[in-house]
Design a protein around this motif. Sequence first.
Motif, PDB file in Angstrom:
ATOM      1  N   GLU A   5       0.809  -1.287   0.000  1.00 38.01           N
ATOM      2  CA  GLU A   5      -0.015   0.056   0.088  1.00 38.01           C
ATOM      3  C   GLU A   5       0.745   1.352   0.035  1.00 38.01           C
ATOM      4  N   TYR A   6       0.437   2.240  -0.678  1.00 33.57           N
ATOM      5  CA  TYR A   6       0.980   3.478  -0.618  1.00 33.57           C
ATOM      6  C   TYR A   6       0.324   4.773  -0.541  1.00 33.57           C
ATOM      7  N   GLU A   7       0.822   5.924   0.024  1.00 35.00           N
ATOM      8  CA  GLU A   7      -0.180   6.976   0.206  1.00 35.00           C
ATOM      9  C   GLU A   7       1.089   8.295   0.431  1.00 35.00           C
ATOM     10  N   GLY A   8       0.599   9.199  -0.214  1.00 35.92           N
ATOM     11  CA  GLY A   8       1.296  10.421  -0.493  1.00 35.92           C
ATOM     12  C   GLY A   8       2.190  10.578  -1.687  1.00 35.92           C
ATOM     13  N   HIS A   9       3.051   9.369  -1.669  1.00 32.25           N
ATOM     14  CA  HIS A   9       4.029   9.397  -2.645  1.00 32.25           C
ATOM     15  C   HIS A   9       4.604   7.880  -2.527  1.00 32.25           C
ATOM     16  N   ALA A  10       5.452   7.522  -3.548  1.00 30.99           N
ATOM     17  CA  ALA A  10       6.050   6.362  -3.834  1.00 30.99           C
ATOM     18  C   ALA A  10       7.474   6.190  -4.054  1.00 30.99           C
ATOM     19  N   ARG A  11       8.284   5.633  -3.341  1.00 29.27           N
ATOM     20  CA  ARG A  11       9.720   5.560  -4.003  1.00 29.27           C
ATOM     21  C   ARG A  11       9.613   4.527  -5.166  1.00 29.27           C
ATOM     22  N   VAL A  12      10.059   5.233  -6.379  1.00 27.57           N
ATOM     23  CA  VAL A  12       9.871   4.275  -7.449  1.00 27.57           C
ATOM     24  C   VAL A  12      10.735   2.942  -7.343  1.00 27.57           C
ATOM     25  N   ALA A  13      11.834   2.947  -6.838  1.00 27.43           N
ATOM     26  CA  ALA A  13      12.836   1.780  -6.616  1.00 27.43           C
ATOM     27  C   ALA A  13      12.002   0.724  -5.718  1.00 27.43           C
ATOM     28  N   GLU A  14      11.212   1.322  -4.745  1.00 27.26           N
ATOM     29  CA  GLU A  14      10.166   0.135  -3.981  1.00 27.26           C
ATOM     30  C   GLU A  14       9.017  -0.055  -4.917  1.00 27.26           C
ATOM     31  N   LEU A  15       8.259   0.599  -5.796  1.00 25.20           N
ATOM     32  CA  LEU A  15       7.272   0.560  -6.682  1.00 25.20           C
ATOM     33  C   LEU A  15       7.430  -0.608  -7.402  1.00 25.20           C
ATOM     34  N   PHE A  16       8.863  -0.461  -8.048  1.00 27.40           N
ATOM     35  CA  PHE A  16       9.110  -1.530  -9.076  1.00 27.40           C
ATOM     36  C   PHE A  16      10.092  -2.676  -8.571  1.00 27.40           C
ATOM     37  N   GLY A  17       9.936  -2.994  -7.159  1.00 28.95           N
ATOM     38  CA  GLY A  17      10.771  -3.812  -6.757  1.00 28.95           C
ATOM     39  C   GLY A  17      10.613  -5.281  -7.137  1.00 28.95           C
ATOM     40  N   GLN A  18       9.344  -5.465  -7.419  1.00 28.08           N
ATOM     41  CA  GLN A  18       9.099  -7.015  -7.674  1.00 28.08           C
ATOM     42  C   GLN A  18       8.950  -7.158  -9.108  1.00 28.08           C
ATOM     43  N   LEU A  19       8.129  -5.965  -9.727  1.00 28.55           N
ATOM     44  CA  LEU A  19       7.803  -6.013 -11.276  1.00 28.55           C
ATOM     45  C   LEU A  19       8.358  -4.757 -11.879  1.00 28.55           C
ATOM     46  N   PRO A  20       8.713  -4.787 -13.210  1.00 28.59           N
ATOM     47  CA  PRO A  20       8.951  -3.416 -13.845  1.00 28.59           C
ATOM     48  C   PRO A  20       7.608  -2.560 -13.916  1.00 28.59           C
ATOM     49  N   VAL A  21       6.710  -2.951 -13.528  1.00 24.20           N
ATOM     50  CA  VAL A  21       5.366  -2.426 -13.667  1.00 24.20           C
ATOM     51  C   VAL A  21       4.368  -2.329 -12.408  1.00 24.20           C
ATOM     52  N   ALA A  22       3.328  -1.474 -12.382  1.00 21.65           N
ATOM     53  CA  ALA A  22       2.463  -1.329 -11.252  1.00 21.65           C
ATOM     54  C   ALA A  22       1.405  -0.754 -11.603  1.00 21.65           C
ATOM     55  N   LEU A  23       0.342  -1.626 -11.062  1.00 24.31           N
ATOM     56  CA  LEU A  23      -1.316  -1.076 -11.176  1.00 24.31           C
ATOM     57  C   LEU A  23      -1.819  -0.830  -9.819  1.00 24.31           C
ATOM     58  N   LEU A  24      -1.910   0.666  -9.365  1.00 26.87           N
ATOM     59  CA  LEU A  24      -2.510   0.780  -8.202  1.00 26.87           C
ATOM     60  C   LEU A  24      -4.025   1.525  -8.312  1.00 26.87           C
TER      61      LEU A  24
END
Length: 783
Positions: A759-778
């Motif tokens: 889960e995220y709120e406010g902002h996301a560190r991109v390295a964490e956002l793409f930590g498992q996959l190179p894409v994200a769908l929030l």
Amino acid sequence: MTPERNAPSVPTATYRLQLQPAFPFAAAAAAVPYLASLGVSHLHLSPVLEAVPGSAHGYDVVDHARVREELGGEVGLRALARTAREHGLGLIADIVPNHMAMAPRHNRALWEVLREGPKSPYARWFDIDWEAQGGQLLLPVLGGPLGNVIADLRVDGDLLRYHDHLFPLREGTEDLPLPQLLDAQWYRPVWWRLARTELNYRRFFSISELIGVRVEDPEVFDATHGKILQLLEQGVLDGLRVDHPDGLADPGAYLRRLHEASGGRWTVVEKILSDGEHLPASWPVAGTTGYDALRHIDGLFADPAGAADLTAAYRRFAAPQTDRGGDWAATARRAAYGVLTHELATEVDRLTRVAHRVCSGSADPALRDRAPWALRTALQELLVRLEVYRPYTTDDAARVITEEAAAQARQAFLVAEEGGAVDVVRDLLLGRYGDDPAQVELRTRFAQTASALRAKSVEDTAFYRYVPLLSATEVGGEPEAPAVSPRDFHGYCARLQRDWPATGTVVSTHDTKRSADVRAALAVLTECPERWVELLDGVTRGEEGVPDGQLAWAAWQTVFGLGPADPARVREALLKHVREAGLYTSWTEQEPPYEEAVAAFVTEGPCGVPGERVTAFRAELEPHIRANVLGTALVQLTMPGVPDVYQGTEAEYRALVDPDNRRPASFPPADPGVKAAVTAAALRLRRRRPEVFGTSATYEALPADGPAADHCVAFARSGQVITAVTRLSLRLARAGGWRETVLALPPGRWVDTLDPEREYEGHARVAELFGQLPVALLERVRE
């Protein structure tokens, strides 16, 4: 029991099924439970009307009044519709208004025209020039000149036979001696090679086996659309895909008639838009089938600087002549001249006859004394300079047949006064001399010829000659400028949401030369052009038997994009490649020694031991290929428009040009992998929350902030869903990774649909956002 008619609605996503005898309606019905679980709202069916027996595509329609028996007939289609409804799915059908199969023994309407001639009630169906060829319809079916094959022609009662071909005889002619009998028919069987210059019927591009249909005639429209409209009315079908409207006399008028007759059903058109061209706003359609989206999505994952370096390396490696593959504009122009004087010579002849008839029959002195050769030259010079498929109105013509193009066209004339034919033709095309029937016919035939020229010279010729980056040589593509910046991509998406929010989007189709996943792999080469050149130097150094540099470059890219594959598939695709290119061999003038050299080279080089180095190089780049594959899929599935998923492409799908990409698919895929998980997550989200992606939705670009901001492409849909993908991941890795790059999120609490525990709120560190996959769908779960 007839399904109830549903109100017109917009699909959330469609799934394209390529029907054929090996995959009929029953097979489609068996796949319905799986496809419903995937998350699409509609099945998108290839043409369902009666076609030539054995056809693997169905675009060669022979009877508009019947559903194709080889697929299961109307009973099978209705059974498929019922099964689909039971699982919450609708049906979209592909229709073919522009042409029918030139197959008299199967095409009853054409059979009657051959038997009765221009007086047949079916004669108005077909675009035939009865004033040419002595009033006989030419049939290019003979294997050689008549004198060489006349012994193979047989009269059987009231029929004429030639091998598998069967033709009706004109009443009262069956007892004539064969030469006189042939002269007495409403048709004339001729050597197939005469099709290039002698045909007197409009066809689909340069395919003589497909004859043009005059759906601009209201009676013809009614006769050829009755069954489809009935299926729409009764709720069997829900919407339409219109094949090649650019071949029609008046696409806008046709689409308005179809819109009214269909009750405004969701309809998309196979319209190819050139760079900067927009779909006519007056067309009552949802949008295009999506090749414009394909170009923008592919371009997002291409590096502009690397693409330029790759092109420079290609020119050094292949050393092509400027207009034979070295320079894009020159190559496209030369290809256009070649197509006009060869494949489309008969169309240019007819267009010239119309222009001469207009000029010679005019009372206006400005149009008189124009020689046919001068009119032909003017028409050709204007045609090759047209940078779109065709104009639709005189206003359109004024925008695309420019004074600059006319000035260049006049340079083809040595005598300035004769160059005035260019101004005469241009003024006629712009409607400056009026709207009498002959002038309307000239404008119509110019537009139809232009669309055929664009398809044949660009997609089917120049794209096979200019090959620095194969992934850029796709329908609607811009090979000279394959990259699209994030800013331009966001601008395109914003325009789609504003102007055509229910348009179609695609990345793989039955017509793409390479599937999206193959193109995604090739795009990585723009991030490492120097390594690609080094690799090619290694695998080709001292190699003998290379047919030519352009073919070698294309062959090595093909095996890189495809990965380990059956060599027969690669050979088949590359033989098609060299025939389409037409530089050393072609479909009609095949050069066996060259083609044998191509096959041997492919087997021993790219598909042999040297090819193992390319396979190893691809394996090394696999994480970056994966980023492009997943990014391409997720962007298409969540951007504005209605995504169409081609059969099998929910999982990784590597295919080359048809027929390779038209093989029956397996359901479910044998190895779904992570791509299938991403696809299903996006499709199910669209189905569950249609308002977030639909016609009243919004699109907002979300810029990242930090040292690697350009490598993160993100956007929000209606403030409720965020798509984020990695762009140019190889360049990113070389630059040190994401580091402190962050993505600011709209207000609320956001859950990763691919991993709900994150889960995220406010902002996301991109390295964490793409930590498992190179894409994200929030998805936003709390305000």
